[in-house]
Design a protein around this motif. Structure first.
Motif, PDB file in Angstrom:
ATOM      1  N   UNK A 137     -74.924  49.269 -61.765  1.00 53.90           N
ATOM      2  CA  UNK A 137     -75.549  48.021 -60.741  1.00 53.90           C
ATOM      3  C   UNK A 137     -76.785  48.324 -60.327  1.00 53.90           C
ATOM      4  N   UNK A 138     -77.666  47.661 -60.510  1.00 54.25           N
ATOM      5  CA  UNK A 138     -79.183  47.842 -59.930  1.00 54.25           C
ATOM      6  C   UNK A 138     -79.520  46.902 -58.957  1.00 54.25           C
ATOM      7  N   UNK A 139     -80.549  47.283 -58.214  1.00 55.77           N
ATOM      8  CA  UNK A 139     -80.766  46.588 -56.882  1.00 55.77           C
ATOM      9  C   UNK A 139     -82.154  45.989 -57.323  1.00 55.77           C
ATOM     10  N   UNK A 140     -82.484  44.772 -57.226  1.00 57.41           N
ATOM     11  CA  UNK A 140     -83.834  44.113 -57.547  1.00 57.41           C
ATOM     12  C   UNK A 140     -84.433  43.561 -56.273  1.00 57.41           C
ATOM     13  N   UNK A 141     -85.513  43.952 -55.583  1.00 51.63           N
ATOM     14  CA  UNK A 141     -85.913  43.399 -54.439  1.00 51.63           C
ATOM     15  C   UNK A 141     -86.201  41.955 -54.647  1.00 51.63           C
TER      16      UNK A 141
END
Length: 146
Positions: free
Chosen positions: A1-5
């Protein structure tokens, strides 16, 4: 899971907090300081005070206590006054050596002056007590006769 601003807000040259953006990217980019702020370092005035000198605070407290004790217990007031005088003088020298990095010069000066006042009051009252007792005045003499 990755966070995108989240994407930047729409509406011109203002950033997410309403601050103007520099066209070079980032707020006030390009190595410039925001208006009204100066970079740290020598040549930009004295450093901010790091607090009050401890000896200055003690000198002020002793100066006030010495005043009270000079009136009620002259000898103790004399000793406390001398301590306030010495600590006030030492703390003023320390504050001057720091170049303004320490605060409390006013307290040190007040402790010094109160120390002088304490000593003068105590000496006057000690001399007055000696003179009165030499002349036979004893306010604490209890009469046992009816």
């Amino acid at each position: 899971m990755s966070y995108t601003p989240p994407p930047p807000p729409e509406g011109g040259s203002e950033g997410s907090y309403g601050a103007p953006q520099d066209p070079n990217g980032g707020q006030y980019g390009g190595g410039q300081q925001p208006p009204g702020q100066y970079p740290p370092g020598p040549g930009y005035g004295a450093p901010p005070p790091t607090g009050n000198n401890t000896k200055a605070v003690i000198a002020l407290v002793l100066g006030i206590l010495g005043f009270v004790f000079a009136i009620c217990c002259s000898l103790l007031g004399l000793v406390i006054g001398i301590a306030a005088l010495v600590l006030g003088r030492l703390s003023r020298k320390e504050i001057a050596l720091t170049g303004g990095a320490q605060g409390g010069d006013g307290m040190a000066r007040a402790g010094f002056v109160l120390g002088i006042v304490d000593i003068v009051i105590a000496v006057i009252l000690i001399i007055l007590g000696i003179v009165l007792s030499a002349n036979g005045y004893n306010p604490f003499q209890i009469s046992t006769s009816p």
